[in-house]
Write a protein that holds these residues in place. Structure first.
Motif, short mmCIF file in Angstrom:
data_model
loop_
_atom_site.label_atom_id
_atom_site.label_comp_id
_atom_site.label_asym_id
_atom_site.label_seq_id
_atom_site.Cartn_x
_atom_site.Cartn_y
_atom_site.Cartn_z
N GLU A 1 -31.41 24.48 48.37
CA GLU A 1 -30.69 25.02 47.21
C GLU A 1 -31.59 25.06 45.98
OE1 GLU A 1 -29.78 22.42 48.99
OE2 GLU A 1 -28.03 23.13 50.16
N PHE A 2 -32.41 24.02 45.82
CA PHE A 2 -33.33 23.98 44.69
C PHE A 2 -34.39 25.06 44.82
CE2 PHE A 2 -37.47 22.10 43.18
CZ PHE A 2 -37.25 22.34 41.84
N ARG B 1 -42.67 16.40 43.98
CA ARG B 1 -41.29 15.94 43.81
C ARG B 1 -41.16 14.97 42.64
NH1 ARG B 1 -42.17 15.08 49.17
NH2 ARG B 1 -41.23 16.51 50.67
N THR C 1 -38.82 15.68 39.28
CA THR C 1 -37.58 14.90 39.10
C THR C 1 -37.71 13.82 38.04
OG1 THR C 1 -38.21 13.40 40.91
CG2 THR C 1 -36.84 15.31 41.49
N SER D 1 -36.10 26.77 36.02
CA SER D 1 -35.28 25.87 36.82
C SER D 1 -36.08 24.75 37.48
CB SER D 1 -34.53 26.66 37.90
OG SER D 1 -33.61 27.56 37.33
N TYR D 2 -37.34 24.63 37.12
CA TYR D 2 -38.18 23.61 37.77
C TYR D 2 -37.63 22.20 37.57
CZ TYR D 2 -41.99 26.92 38.76
OH TYR D 2 -42.76 27.96 39.23
N ASN E 1 -33.41 19.11 38.52
CA ASN E 1 -33.09 17.84 39.18
C ASN E 1 -33.73 16.64 38.49
OD1 ASN E 1 -31.60 19.13 41.24
ND2 ASN E 1 -33.47 19.57 42.38
#
Length: 206
Positions: free
Chosen positions: A99-100, A159, A163, A198-199, A202
């Protein structure tokens, strides 16, 4: 026609990651390839990812040239769904949330389309600026697929940065560095900002 930055030195200092797409753009008389710049003093973990996003944006030059005065549309829903399906599959292989990855590439695709629309508008207003030779759309898309896979690998390998609470700061530094190193035009800067928006969705709240 200006593809990246305006002015007599608009192509000086382009980053090495852009070689593939810039070569495609060169088929339409758009760019030349200078030496890569020295590494930035403000390098970040997201430099490679943002650089690949810029390279993928540059594929819009070849795509627009291939589609110009043909029945091919800038927005191709079938192609978009094909790309997004591939993105989801690759994300699963690289342990990235599908989704990401899909959200990131929706932004990337829309940003790339904006450049194609801009080129079409330029060529309609100034027909002498339109490309004389057209690359094969299949070749352009093959290069786009290569860059897409490399971007998924970067999403996977970063990641922690994506995040972390300071993700936005790190992304914006990488964005500024890429804009400066590639001497991007206002159009490309705005498109790259859209492509990377949108990076950090999360990221943890500080």
């Amino acid at each position: 026609m200006g593809c990246f930055a305006s002015g007599p030195h608009r192509h000086r200092g382009m980053h090495a990651v852009a070689v593939g797409a810039f070569a495609i753009a060169a088929l339409s008389g758009c760019v030349s390839l200078p030496p890569a710049p020295a590494p930035s003093a403000e390098s970040t973990p997201l430099d490679a990812l943002v650089g690949l996003a810029a390279e993928r944006l540059a594929s819009a030059e070849g795509a627009a040239a291939a589609k110009w005065q043909t029945e091919a549309r800038v927005d191709d829903p079938a192609r978009t769904q094909e790309v997004l399906a591939g993105v989801r599959a690759l994300a699963g292989q690289h342990d990235v949330a599908p989704e990401f990855a899909e959200l990131v590439f929706i932004d990337q695709i829309q940003a790339t389309e904006s450049i194609q629309y801009a080129r079409f508008a330029e060529w309609k207003l100034s027909p002498t600026e339109a490309p004389v030779e057209r690359p094969k759309l299949t070749d352009v898309r093959a290069d786009i697929d290569r860059i897409t896979e490399a971007m998924i690998a970067e999403l996977s390998g970063n990641r922690h940065a994506l995040t972390s609470p300071d993700c936005t700061t790190v992304r914006d530094r990488a964005l500024r560095s890429t804009v400066q190193n590639l001497e991007l035009s206002d159009l490309y800067e705005r498109a790259l900002t859209r492509a990377t928006q949108s990076y950090c969705v999360n990221a943890e709240t500080p």
